[in-house]
Design an enzyme around this catalytic site. Structure first.
Site, mmCIF file in Angstrom:
data_model
loop_
_atom_site.group_PDB
_atom_site.id
_atom_site.type_symbol
_atom_site.label_atom_id
_atom_site.label_comp_id
_atom_site.label_asym_id
_atom_site.label_seq_id
_atom_site.Cartn_x
_atom_site.Cartn_y
_atom_site.Cartn_z
ATOM 1 N N LYS A 26 0.970 -1.257 -0.085
ATOM 2 C CA LYS A 26 -0.047 -0.031 0.073
ATOM 3 C C LYS A 26 0.754 1.175 -0.009
ATOM 4 O O LYS A 26 0.651 2.028 -0.831
ATOM 5 C CB LYS A 26 -0.850 0.133 1.282
ATOM 6 C CG LYS A 26 -1.451 1.282 1.572
ATOM 7 C CD LYS A 26 -2.663 1.303 2.777
ATOM 8 C CE LYS A 26 -1.851 1.557 3.909
ATOM 9 N NZ LYS A 26 -1.546 2.906 4.362
ATOM 10 N N ASN A 27 1.930 1.289 0.844
ATOM 11 C CA ASN A 27 2.541 2.409 1.134
ATOM 12 C C ASN A 27 3.631 2.715 -0.078
ATOM 13 O O ASN A 27 4.325 4.012 -0.254
ATOM 14 C CB ASN A 27 3.333 2.721 2.451
ATOM 15 C CG ASN A 27 2.123 2.799 3.359
ATOM 16 O OD1 ASN A 27 1.246 3.165 3.309
ATOM 17 N ND2 ASN A 27 2.754 2.667 4.550
ATOM 18 N N CYS A 119 -4.803 12.829 13.486
ATOM 19 C CA CYS A 119 -5.326 11.611 13.149
ATOM 20 C C CYS A 119 -5.332 10.786 14.483
ATOM 21 O O CYS A 119 -4.774 10.954 15.454
ATOM 22 C CB CYS A 119 -5.001 10.936 11.849
ATOM 23 S SG CYS A 119 -3.523 10.012 12.032
ATOM 24 N N ARG A 124 0.033 14.558 12.838
ATOM 25 C CA ARG A 124 1.003 14.112 11.809
ATOM 26 C C ARG A 124 1.379 15.464 11.000
ATOM 27 O O ARG A 124 0.515 15.631 9.926
ATOM 28 C CB ARG A 124 0.157 12.856 11.049
ATOM 29 C CG ARG A 124 0.407 11.685 11.939
ATOM 30 C CD ARG A 124 -0.750 10.510 11.222
ATOM 31 N NE ARG A 124 0.139 10.294 9.947
ATOM 32 C CZ ARG A 124 -0.304 9.376 9.359
ATOM 33 N NH1 ARG A 124 -1.366 8.574 9.263
ATOM 34 N NH2 ARG A 124 0.670 8.785 8.102
ATOM 35 N N ASP A 308 4.552 0.812 12.037
ATOM 36 C CA ASP A 308 3.409 -0.046 11.297
ATOM 37 C C ASP A 308 3.065 -1.409 12.031
ATOM 38 O O ASP A 308 2.208 -1.957 11.306
ATOM 39 C CB ASP A 308 3.388 0.122 9.936
ATOM 40 C CG ASP A 308 3.133 1.560 9.494
ATOM 41 O OD1 ASP A 308 2.538 2.352 10.233
ATOM 42 O OD2 ASP A 308 3.358 1.854 8.370
ATOM 43 N N ARG A 400 -8.499 -0.617 4.378
ATOM 44 C CA ARG A 400 -7.960 0.490 3.848
ATOM 45 C C ARG A 400 -6.585 -0.058 3.581
ATOM 46 O O ARG A 400 -5.676 0.317 2.597
ATOM 47 C CB ARG A 400 -7.508 1.491 4.738
ATOM 48 C CG ARG A 400 -8.967 2.496 5.108
ATOM 49 C CD ARG A 400 -8.324 3.727 5.750
ATOM 50 N NE ARG A 400 -7.031 3.899 5.402
ATOM 51 C CZ ARG A 400 -6.037 4.439 6.451
ATOM 52 N NH1 ARG A 400 -6.460 4.555 7.827
ATOM 53 N NH2 ARG A 400 -5.052 4.720 6.108
HETATM 54 N N1 EPU Z 1 7.014 14.641 10.971
HETATM 55 C C1 EPU Z 1 7.460 15.743 11.636
HETATM 56 N N2 EPU Z 1 7.174 16.744 10.648
HETATM 57 C C2 EPU Z 1 6.674 16.561 9.522
HETATM 58 C C3 EPU Z 1 6.058 15.141 8.891
HETATM 59 C C4 EPU Z 1 6.412 14.277 9.999
HETATM 60 O O1 EPU Z 1 7.784 16.149 12.682
HETATM 61 O O2 EPU Z 1 6.611 17.562 8.801
HETATM 62 C C5 EPU Z 1 7.191 13.309 12.183
HETATM 63 C C6 EPU Z 1 5.895 12.933 12.316
HETATM 64 O O3 EPU Z 1 5.272 13.719 13.473
HETATM 65 C C7 EPU Z 1 6.265 11.317 12.923
HETATM 66 C C8 EPU Z 1 7.560 11.246 11.934
HETATM 67 O O4 EPU Z 1 7.962 12.382 11.456
HETATM 68 O O5 EPU Z 1 6.633 11.295 14.248
HETATM 69 C C9 EPU Z 1 7.000 10.060 10.990
HETATM 70 O O6 EPU Z 1 6.019 10.747 10.120
HETATM 71 P P1 EPU Z 1 5.942 10.317 8.650
HETATM 72 O O7 EPU Z 1 5.717 11.735 7.933
HETATM 73 O O8 EPU Z 1 7.123 9.630 8.327
HETATM 74 O O9 EPU Z 1 4.775 9.646 8.203
HETATM 75 P P2 EPU Z 1 3.814 9.848 7.028
HETATM 76 O O10 EPU Z 1 4.849 9.930 5.737
HETATM 77 O O11 EPU Z 1 2.639 10.679 7.011
HETATM 78 C C10 EPU Z 1 4.242 7.008 6.520
HETATM 79 C C11 EPU Z 1 3.195 5.981 6.104
HETATM 80 C C12 EPU Z 1 2.591 5.588 7.635
HETATM 81 C C13 EPU Z 1 3.891 5.196 8.441
HETATM 82 C C14 EPU Z 1 4.818 6.286 8.474
HETATM 83 C C15 EPU Z 1 5.862 6.118 9.529
HETATM 84 C C16 EPU Z 1 2.509 6.039 3.942
HETATM 85 C C17 EPU Z 1 1.248 6.435 3.130
HETATM 86 N N3 EPU Z 1 2.168 6.278 5.273
HETATM 87 O O12 EPU Z 1 3.351 8.080 6.801
HETATM 88 O O13 EPU Z 1 1.844 4.382 7.527
HETATM 89 O O14 EPU Z 1 3.302 5.149 9.576
HETATM 90 O O15 EPU Z 1 5.204 6.709 7.227
HETATM 91 O O16 EPU Z 1 6.676 4.997 8.885
HETATM 92 O O17 EPU Z 1 3.425 5.862 3.634
HETATM 93 C C18 EPU Z 1 0.102 2.606 7.915
HETATM 94 O O18 EPU Z 1 0.540 2.312 6.676
HETATM 95 O O19 EPU Z 1 -0.510 2.182 8.760
HETATM 96 C C19 EPU Z 1 0.750 4.086 8.043
HETATM 97 C C20 EPU Z 1 0.309 5.016 9.136
#
Ligand code: EPU
Length: 424
Positions: A26-27, A119, A124, A308, A400
């Site tokens: 998915k990711n 969320c 996030r 995850d 999802r």
């Molecule tokens: N963070 C910041 N600032 C930002 C963005 C992120 O501090 O501007 C921090 C967040 O607060 C968090 C960490 O960085 O502590 C990781 O967040 P990240 O942005 O990496 O998460 P994401 O890209 O929104 C993806 C996956 C998630 C997975 C996370 C962490 C996708 C579509 N989603 O989310 O997947 O948990 O990386 O590995 O790739 C899931 O599949 O269940 C899922 C939630």
């Protein structure tokens, strides 16, 4: 009459035996689908999982003007995007819609996108995405709950240091930089394998990228990208979920199309718990008998233990011998499954971002409600190990991110079926 909500009913206590084929990730599929916005050429993917998040991404792409065709295992996207304005309801229904931002700006579209709020798993932020895009020359304004982003005629390469190694932030900025003028260097990148998979697709489209999967990624901007064919990587989180199910319920299961090389930290923990793991190219077998040994862990960015898979390994610890301390370092609210696991008799004490799990000799089936995608998976795992019936509501969370989960689990001997609530 409104349809009654869907749930899963699981009768636990059966050992799992047989083979399961792991679906596409998915990711990885989500950023790869949004990357098709970078071209009006035809992009074709195989092994895209049929999931509600993927359907949402396709609906967003269609609204932006892309043509979509999905048949015989091949998904295709063609035509140029007409607009950069995302439908607010579609965008709000999936956080990963933020991945449209980088590609749309790279092709010169002004983008209007609702600001993603907090969320179920914690706050996030998207500051990393926005700060990086500003460095590439984009003017960003936030008002009325929307991000309004206006690109220059062509994005300008920049040296970007990410404040946090955000996964989708890294993906967005790599996609944006593919069409920028000059060489972009991004430091403190996330190193998740899905970023490597996206970069492989972008390279097949003609992008020049070095260092994907490391903390420093360099992108040499090109003037145009073309179509491509791409095989989506196998879903490491889905694979880990089924391995955790075997650890909890016992048995012997082989996962086909699974890649052990991207599951190192998780497989090491399963082995500590007493699960025998046999990894070969394209397959992972897990054998488990008796109660697992309680084993603590801390989540961390890749190659650390994935957040995850935290909920799933917590579920295994709920029936393990001993106590395990679990520390969640990525998302501060990602423990909502603990209360639901407690309904089955699990003993979990929470303090901030730490959970202390004392394994119970037996869990008892109960009526539970899933709170998010991976929380649903943890309830499924606990239910497979519990005696009696468990009903898990909130099935839309599971759908999802898990393709055909009830069918796959049935094929290895689980007693599981989809029901409608209220279930008596
Ligand atoms: N963070 C910041 N600032 C930002 C963005 C992120 O501090 O501007 C921090 C967040 O607060 C968090 C960490 O960085 O502590 C990781 O967040 P990240 O942005 O990496 O998460 P994401 O890209 O929104 C993806 C996956 C998630 C997975 C996370 C962490 C996708 C579509 N989603 O989310 O997947 O948990 O990386 O590995 O790739 C899931 O599949 O269940 C899922 C939630």
């Amino acid at each position: 009459m409104a349809e009654r909500p869907a749930a899963l009913r699981i009768t636990g206590g059966r050992k799992l035996r047989g083979k399961i084929t792991v679906s596409g990730s998915k990711n990885s599929a989500l950023p790869c689908l949004f990357a098709s916005l970078l071209t009006d050429g035809q992009c074709q993917w195989r092994r895209v999982p049929r999931l509600s998040d993927v359907e949402t991404a396709l609906a967003i792409l269609q609204r932006l003007g892309k043509s979509i065709d999905w048949r015989a295992g091949t998904l295709s996207a063609g035509k140029a995007a007409r607009s950069g304005t995302l439908n607010p309801d579609q965008a709000r229904s999936m956080r990963a819609s933020i991945l449209a931002l980088g590609p749309l700006l790279a092709i010169g579209k002004k983008v209007i996108l609702p600001l993603p709020g907090g969320c179920d798993i914690g706050s996030r932020p998207i500051a990393v995405h926005l700060a990086g895009l500003e460095k590439l020359g984009v003017t960003i304004c936030i008002s009325g709950g929307f991000v309004k982003a206006a690109p220059p005629k062509r994005l300008r390469a920049a040296h970007i240091v990410l404040d946090a190694p955000s996964v989708t932030g890294t993906e967005n900025l790599i996609m944006a930089a593919t069409l920028a003028r000059g060489n972009t260097v991004i430091e403190n990148c996330a190193c998740e394998p899905e970023i490597v998979d996206l970069s492989r697709m972008l390279e097949a489209m003609g992008a020049r990228i070095e260092g994907a999967g490391t903390a420093t990624v360099t992108i040499e901007g090109v003037t145009a990208l073309g179509g491509c064919r791409h095989l989506i990587m196998a879903d490491r989180i889905e694979a880990g979920t089924y391995l955790a199910a075997v650890a909890a319920a016992g048995g012997s299961v082989e996962l086909l199309k699974a890649d052990a090389s991207v599951l190192g930290a998780f497989l090491a923990k399963l082995e500590e718990m007493g699960v025998a793991i046999e990894a070969k190219p394209g397959s992972i077998r897990a054998k488990a008998s008796g109660r697992p040994i309680a084993t603590g862990f801390e989540t961390a960015p890749y190659p650390g233990f994935p957040t995850d898979l935290q909920a799933q390994l917590m579920a295994v610890n709920c029936i393990a011998r001993g106590k395990a301390a679990i520390v969640e370092r990525i998302f501060e609210r990602r423990f909502r499954h603990a209360d639901e696991l407690a309904l089955l008799g699990a003993d979990i004490r929470l303090r901030g971002n730490q959970a202390l799990v004392t394994g119970a000799a037996k869990l008892q089936g109960a009526r539970t409600e899933a709170t998010d995608l991976r929380a649903s998976a943890s309830l499924v795992i606990a239910a497979l190990a519990a005696s009696g019936d468990t009903v898990i509501g909130g099935l839309h969370h599971l759908e999802r991110g898990y393709e055909q989960l009830p069918r796959k689990l049935r094929s290895i001997g689980a007693q599981i079926r989809r029901v409608r609530l209220p279930y008596c």
